[in-house]
Design a protein around this motif. Sequence first.
Motif, mmCIF file in Angstrom:
data_model
loop_
_atom_site.group_PDB
_atom_site.id
_atom_site.type_symbol
_atom_site.label_atom_id
_atom_site.label_comp_id
_atom_site.label_asym_id
_atom_site.label_seq_id
_atom_site.Cartn_x
_atom_site.Cartn_y
_atom_site.Cartn_z
ATOM 1 N N LYS A 266 110.564 35.684 117.936
ATOM 2 C CA LYS A 266 110.828 34.684 118.982
ATOM 3 C C LYS A 266 111.934 35.134 119.921
ATOM 4 N N ALA A 267 113.000 35.691 119.355
ATOM 5 C CA ALA A 267 114.172 36.062 120.150
ATOM 6 C C ALA A 267 114.023 37.438 120.795
ATOM 7 N N GLY A 268 112.994 38.181 120.424
ATOM 8 C CA GLY A 268 112.820 39.521 120.976
ATOM 9 C C GLY A 268 113.811 40.531 120.431
ATOM 10 N N LYS A 269 114.280 40.296 119.218
ATOM 11 C CA LYS A 269 115.234 41.205 118.575
ATOM 12 C C LYS A 269 114.509 42.090 117.573
ATOM 13 N N PRO A 270 115.114 43.224 117.217
ATOM 14 C CA PRO A 270 114.480 44.056 116.188
ATOM 15 C C PRO A 270 114.557 43.383 114.817
ATOM 16 N N PRO A 271 113.475 43.409 114.051
ATOM 17 C CA PRO A 271 113.429 42.710 112.764
ATOM 18 C C PRO A 271 113.924 43.556 111.590
ATOM 19 N N THR A 272 114.923 44.371 111.794
ATOM 20 C CA THR A 272 115.385 45.280 110.746
ATOM 21 C C THR A 272 115.893 44.530 109.515
ATOM 22 N N LEU A 273 116.751 43.530 109.709
ATOM 23 C CA LEU A 273 117.284 42.784 108.565
ATOM 24 C C LEU A 273 116.180 42.046 107.813
ATOM 25 N N ALA A 274 115.180 41.579 108.531
ATOM 26 C CA ALA A 274 114.071 40.879 107.879
ATOM 27 C C ALA A 274 113.316 41.825 106.952
ATOM 28 N N TYR A 275 113.033 43.031 107.435
ATOM 29 C CA TYR A 275 112.323 43.999 106.601
ATOM 30 C C TYR A 275 113.161 44.410 105.390
ATOM 31 N N ILE A 276 114.456 44.572 105.592
ATOM 32 C CA ILE A 276 115.336 44.933 104.476
ATOM 33 C C ILE A 276 115.376 43.812 103.441
ATOM 34 N N ALA A 277 115.482 42.559 103.903
ATOM 35 C CA ALA A 277 115.528 41.412 102.990
ATOM 36 C C ALA A 277 114.244 41.311 102.169
ATOM 37 N N ILE A 278 113.102 41.497 102.837
ATOM 38 C CA ILE A 278 111.827 41.406 102.131
ATOM 39 C C ILE A 278 111.704 42.543 101.110
ATOM 40 N N ALA A 279 112.029 43.757 101.527
ATOM 41 C CA ALA A 279 111.884 44.916 100.629
ATOM 42 C C ALA A 279 112.808 44.816 99.425
ATOM 43 N N LEU A 280 114.084 44.501 99.658
ATOM 44 C CA LEU A 280 115.020 44.416 98.541
ATOM 45 C C LEU A 280 114.692 43.260 97.602
ATOM 46 N N SER A 281 114.187 42.163 98.134
ATOM 47 C CA SER A 281 113.805 41.041 97.276
ATOM 48 C C SER A 281 112.609 41.398 96.408
ATOM 49 N N ILE A 282 111.655 42.135 96.981
ATOM 50 C CA ILE A 282 110.493 42.561 96.191
ATOM 51 C C ILE A 282 110.928 43.539 95.101
ATOM 52 N N VAL A 283 111.803 44.470 95.441
ATOM 53 C CA VAL A 283 112.315 45.417 94.441
ATOM 54 C C VAL A 283 113.077 44.673 93.349
ATOM 55 N N SER A 284 113.866 43.675 93.737
ATOM 56 C CA SER A 284 114.621 42.893 92.756
ATOM 57 C C SER A 284 113.682 42.113 91.834
ATOM 58 N N ALA A 285 112.615 41.548 92.391
ATOM 59 C CA ALA A 285 111.662 40.801 91.570
ATOM 60 C C ALA A 285 110.941 41.725 90.586
ATOM 61 N N ILE A 286 110.523 42.897 91.061
ATOM 62 C CA ILE A 286 109.829 43.843 90.181
ATOM 63 C C ILE A 286 110.767 44.353 89.091
ATOM 64 N N PHE B 19 110.934 36.421 105.620
ATOM 65 C CA PHE B 19 109.855 36.076 106.541
ATOM 66 C C PHE B 19 110.332 35.136 107.641
ATOM 67 N N LEU B 20 111.252 34.233 107.325
ATOM 68 C CA LEU B 20 111.840 33.384 108.371
ATOM 69 C C LEU B 20 112.607 34.234 109.385
ATOM 70 N N ALA B 21 113.341 35.224 108.900
ATOM 71 C CA ALA B 21 114.069 36.117 109.801
ATOM 72 C C ALA B 21 113.104 36.914 110.668
ATOM 73 N N LEU B 22 111.965 37.299 110.104
ATOM 74 C CA LEU B 22 110.963 38.040 110.863
ATOM 75 C C LEU B 22 110.395 37.190 111.996
ATOM 76 N N GLN B 23 110.108 35.925 111.712
ATOM 77 C CA GLN B 23 109.604 35.021 112.753
ATOM 78 C C GLN B 23 110.646 34.786 113.839
ATOM 79 N N GLU B 24 111.894 34.572 113.438
ATOM 80 C CA GLU B 24 112.955 34.339 114.416
ATOM 81 C C GLU B 24 113.196 35.572 115.278
ATOM 82 N N ALA B 25 113.088 36.753 114.679
ATOM 83 C CA ALA B 25 113.284 37.985 115.447
ATOM 84 C C ALA B 25 112.192 38.146 116.497
#
Length: 94
Positions: free
Chosen positions: A56-76, A48-54
Amino acid sequence: MTPPPMPPPPALPPPAATPANDRTNLYGWLGIVIGLCCCPIVGIVLGFLALQEAKKAGKPPTLAYIAIALSIVSAITGAVLSLTGTLRWPGTDK
């Protein structure tokens, strides 16, 4: 007869953003690694921090979405393995 006037010079492109102030990639990669290796909750927070920074910077939030998805899969996955008894902690004889 006079020659035609010279066309104006082309406009210069805007300067590139300095990568030193951009933490999008840092938070994204840390979220992926930490979310998969040890602590999915921290991975989600870093995602989520990466999503906010992306944003702000006007960059694509691809890594943020991957980090969130993989972390949720890892937790489950960790929760399911722990609840079914497949994942055993060191020192337990069950």
